[in-house]
Design a protein around this motif. Sequence first.
Motif, PDB file in Angstrom:
ATOM      1  N   GLN A  49       0.848  -1.179   0.000  1.00  0.00           N
ATOM      2  CA  GLN A  49       0.000   0.000   0.000  1.00  0.00           C
ATOM      3  C   GLN A  49       0.893   1.243   0.000  1.00  0.00           C
ATOM      4  O   GLN A  49       2.080   1.164   0.337  1.00  0.00           O
ATOM      5  N   LYS A  50       0.341   2.382  -0.363  1.00  0.00           N
ATOM      6  CA  LYS A  50       1.120   3.619  -0.390  1.00  0.00           C
ATOM      7  C   LYS A  50       1.758   3.871   0.984  1.00  0.00           C
ATOM      8  O   LYS A  50       1.096   3.752   2.019  1.00  0.00           O
ATOM      9  N   SER A  51       3.059   4.192   0.959  1.00  0.00           N
ATOM     10  CA  SER A  51       3.858   4.482   2.148  1.00  0.00           C
ATOM     11  C   SER A  51       4.137   3.254   3.012  1.00  0.00           C
ATOM     12  O   SER A  51       4.688   3.378   4.101  1.00  0.00           O
ATOM     13  N   ASP A  52       3.769   2.061   2.522  1.00  0.00           N
ATOM     14  CA  ASP A  52       3.984   0.834   3.289  1.00  0.00           C
ATOM     15  C   ASP A  52       5.344   0.223   2.930  1.00  0.00           C
ATOM     16  O   ASP A  52       6.041   0.698   2.037  1.00  0.00           O
ATOM     17  N   LEU A  53       5.713  -0.829   3.642  1.00  0.00           N
ATOM     18  CA  LEU A  53       6.986  -1.501   3.428  1.00  0.00           C
ATOM     19  C   LEU A  53       6.730  -2.980   3.179  1.00  0.00           C
ATOM     20  O   LEU A  53       5.923  -3.610   3.873  1.00  0.00           O
TER      21      LEU A  53
END
Length: 323
Positions: A25-29
């Motif tokens: 997901q956006k900004s996830d790792l």
Amino acid sequence: MTAKGIACAGNWIVDIVHTIDKWPQKSDLVHIRHEVSGVGGGAANVIMDLAAFQTGIPLYAVGLLGEDLHAQHCRKACAAAGVDARWLASTPDHLTAHTLVMNVPGDSRTFFYNPGTNDALAEADIPVEDIAAAGIGLFYLGYLNLMGRLDAVDADGSTGAARLLARAKAAGMITVADLVSADTPSFAATVAAALPHIDFLLLNEIEAQRATGLPILGPDDRDGMLAAAHALQAGGAGSVILHSGAVALWLDQDAHWAVPAPVDPARIISPVGAGDAFCAGAIFGLHQGWPPARALALAHRAAAASLQGATATDGIPPVSALT
């Protein structure tokens, strides 16, 4: 074919393939579970696959690299494969093209692409007449629509790629061109400019739709594929080799169909080079003068083998293992 040897011109890319658990997901790792680098792009993949076939056919790399670590990677790959790189030019003005490939096993792959030298590649970088004078019989150019300067449509409707292919034909070489699945506004115009100068056009069903504007309702839509292939022939292409995951069509004066053998999903590592492996198999068949059925059988087996490698080319065995 009287003249021997294959020259592969066009895209040279270094692919850095990351295998990840899932798409974040956006900004996830997410974790990178495996990382490997290899050459990629139309010209590079096809010639490396042909070299992996171990047939002894003279092979020549043609294109443009920077003066960087990625360029060194490409030149080392050519040397290791026994590919003649005399026409692999260099420039200090651009980075060698490279791609970060994010591979989710069993799901999808996503590409982050820096075009670098591929967009800078110009007609002057490809000495067509010198290539023909060396006795080379087949000239491959790929990918159309992933070579910035060569794809640009002029006021008269022509392109640099079209002129290169015309010169190659005039010099007595068989011309083969391959497409890329890029969704660009000029896609159809770029292809149309080149069609009259292409003896054999290779493409998949997505590219066929974009090139012709005709619908193909899925990978097993034979009617749609045949209509698109006829339209490409009407535009000037000699023979059209149109492939999907379900079926392949070789249209010359007649329509020749071939269905690939199923591949166990558990054996698939990455699909990143399957289309180019198919292309290499078809080109080898062309060089050898094989009939379409035999060439398509090799093309499908090469594509299946490539699925078992992490990079675009490391799954390809000698041709003796595929025939």
